[in-house]
Scaffold this active site. Sequence first.
Site, PDB file in Angstrom:
ATOM      1  CG  ASP A  20      -2.128  -0.856   1.123  1.00  0.00           C
ATOM      2  OD1 ASP A  20      -2.054  -1.931   0.485  1.00  0.00           O
ATOM      3  OD2 ASP A  20      -3.174  -0.463   1.678  1.00  0.00           O
ATOM      4  CG  HIS A 220       1.112   0.155   5.144  1.00  0.00           C
ATOM      5  ND1 HIS A 220       0.473  -0.826   5.861  1.00  0.00           N
ATOM      6  CD2 HIS A 220       0.128   0.890   4.588  1.00  0.00           C
ATOM      7  CE1 HIS A 220      -0.844  -0.680   5.754  1.00  0.00           C
ATOM      8  NE2 HIS A 220      -1.078   0.346   4.986  1.00  0.00           N
TER       9      HIS A 220
END
Lengths: 282, 282
Positions: A20, A220
Amino acid sequence: MDLWREMGLEGRRALIVHHDDLGITHAQNQAYLDLGLPTGSVFAASAWAPALAGLSGGDIGAHLTLTSEWRAPRLRPLTAGPSLRDPAGYLWPTLEEVWQHADVAEVEAEFRAQVDAVYALGIDVTHIDTHMGAVMRPDIAEVYVRLAEEYRLPLMLPARLEYHALPEAFREPLQRALGATRLPRVDVLMGYGHAPEAMRDWYAGALRNLGPGVYHLIHHAALDTPEGRMLPDWDRRAADADALRDGEVRALIAEFTPLTYREIRDALRAHWPEEGRVDGDA
Amino acid sequence: MDLWREMGLEGRRALIVHHDDLGITHAQNQAYLDLGLPTGSVFAASAWAPALAGLSGGDIGAHLTLTSEWRAPRLRPLTAGPSLRDPAGYLWPTLEEVWQHADVAEVEAEFRAQVDAVYALGIDVTHIDTHMGAVMRPDIAEVYVRLAEEYRLPLMLPARLEYHALPEAFREPLQRALGATRLPRVDVLMGYGHAPEAMRDWYAGALRNLGPGVYHLIHHAALDTPEGRMLPDWDRRAADADALRDGEVRALIAEFTPLTYREIRDALRAHWPEEGRVDGDA
């Protein structure tokens, strides 16, 4: 439409490892390049998005956002809609402000602009997903689903919705909005809530005992650099990167059938009408 | 209007040390914070611009740009003018493309939006200057001067124009456009063309033997970090930072009367009409 069976995934454990927030910092992009895992999604409005153009083997989606939650770096909307921006011209810092202010027609124009902007970089967009859950407002969820169908792209659609701090009034219409599509759903795995020092063990535990299914593992990962450290949650991002470099975690990932959104997109398109929705009747 | 005399600078050596390109990277911003020199200008559209809001002692201008010349990070225009953007939606990569394509009315709207966006961050804008010389197209130079006067801001206006690769046809109308204002001019010093290993000596030599005057020393200091190194000229930026940390260079700087654009702006505004231009009759 039983896509997973058609793709030969029935009874298997398939895994999309999904990066992400690409583009938000160099630290985030460089972790993507270093890890060598193909799938992620990029903020169209981010300064570093163009660095992801022209990669071979990329499996890059549009990370649709209506929020820009840090002091810096900050993102502006690509369109002029006044309901999408704070007084300084940036996307709203919080979900609550988005839910309160965002006009759904302006959201739709902005989401289209974000998908188009990723295509305009020369990236062969493979999917769409969403940042921070702004699409959980039911009318925005309806747009999210409709755009995926119009663009003939899979979208990140969790099999089980978890209602973190979701207004009670959203639940039933949100279920209905997401239920309007027959696009495939994934089982979402995410360690984000765990402490950085516990992250590697979270990955190992989460990946070890899964049954058959199609899993979408959100991470992430970002490098631990002076720039990367400017995000307040840099330590979790660095912990994601460390975990995904860990030998045991990589061995556990290797036990899954690797899956990309490109494969899903192309399988979907094989029997997707050129125009029109993949709805309950497809 | 003899501003320098009014400000008590006549016969003195006054120096503005000016940090260009703020906001483009964290490495550029952090060098600004580390050096402790107050004056610089920020790209309004940059992701890191908001990090410069709320600083005490800042002397920050709007770094007006029509180009975005690196692969990444890249900047988009703040306004919708199609003549300002490349096919992917970013500011043009080269001066030549700007000069060929940019519609002057769209340029004016964009420059206004850039100045307004810096104000919208809560930054008390002290001046305007310009990136890569895009304003040397004479009709754009006319806008640059006019906006400074409308916003009642000093602008970076070199006393001697150096015509690097400037089309011959620009010269005379450019002189006329810049000659239309009585806003004060500065003597520009810039070591950018020198090799990184020669930069410290360039600073020392450039600062040592100057006579009286008002000098605007342009630098692009940035930290040597993984993110900073993504700019192709990162080594010159790091060399600027090294030079400005050097004891001898700092001692030479200390021999000048330090000058900020805030002082210039406030002195100008003391006898500047609320509305209207500071023209040849002011």
